[in-house]
Design an enzyme around this catalytic site. Structure first.
Site: not given
Length: 138
Positions: A22, A122
């Site tokens: 997590h 990007y």
């Protein structure tokens, strides 16, 4: 071969995604990204685009609470088409845009980097893994 698994998700890639906990991060990087210079674990996925790989990863990986998706901010701050595609593939309309050098620092701490053949500038996404099997996981 496995049924029901997206064809871009190789056995090696699935192993890494399964081992993530997590809030661990996975970076889906473009071909320009210094993946091998900064990543402890790198999986090469040539011939793919970052939005394709984000969409494939999202078939098995729930997103964490916000901010679950970080995108590398373009030099002039303009939101580029590839960034819109990455947010859509991740299933969120609230990405966080991060300066290039801060993005590199975050990527160094990522559990795994998936290096694609994406050539658009990007075209990088950092996803944080949510809780698998949680009712809010989608």
């Amino acid at each position: 071969m496995l049924e029901g698994i997206h064809p871009l998700l190789t056995g090696e890639l699935l192993l890494h995604l399964d081992r993530m906990g997590h809030s661990d991060a996975v970076v889906i990087a473009d071909a320009h990204f210094p993946a091998w210079a900064i990543g402890a674990r790198v999986v090469d996925l040539p011939g793919t685009t970052t939005p394709e790989v984000v969409a494939a990863v999202r078939t098995v990986l729930p997103l964490d609470d916000a901010p679950a998706l970080d995108l590398m901010a373009s030099a002039d701050g303009e939101v580029l088409d590839v960034q819109r595609e990455l947010a859509a593939a991740a299933g969120t309309d609230a990405p966080r845009y991060v300066d290039r050098f801060e993005y590199y620092e975050q990527a160094k701490r990522a559990y795994v980097i998936l290096r694609t053949g994406e050539t658009r500038k990007y075209g990088n996404a950092l996803l944080r893994k949510g809780v698998v099997g949680h009712p809010s996981a989608g």
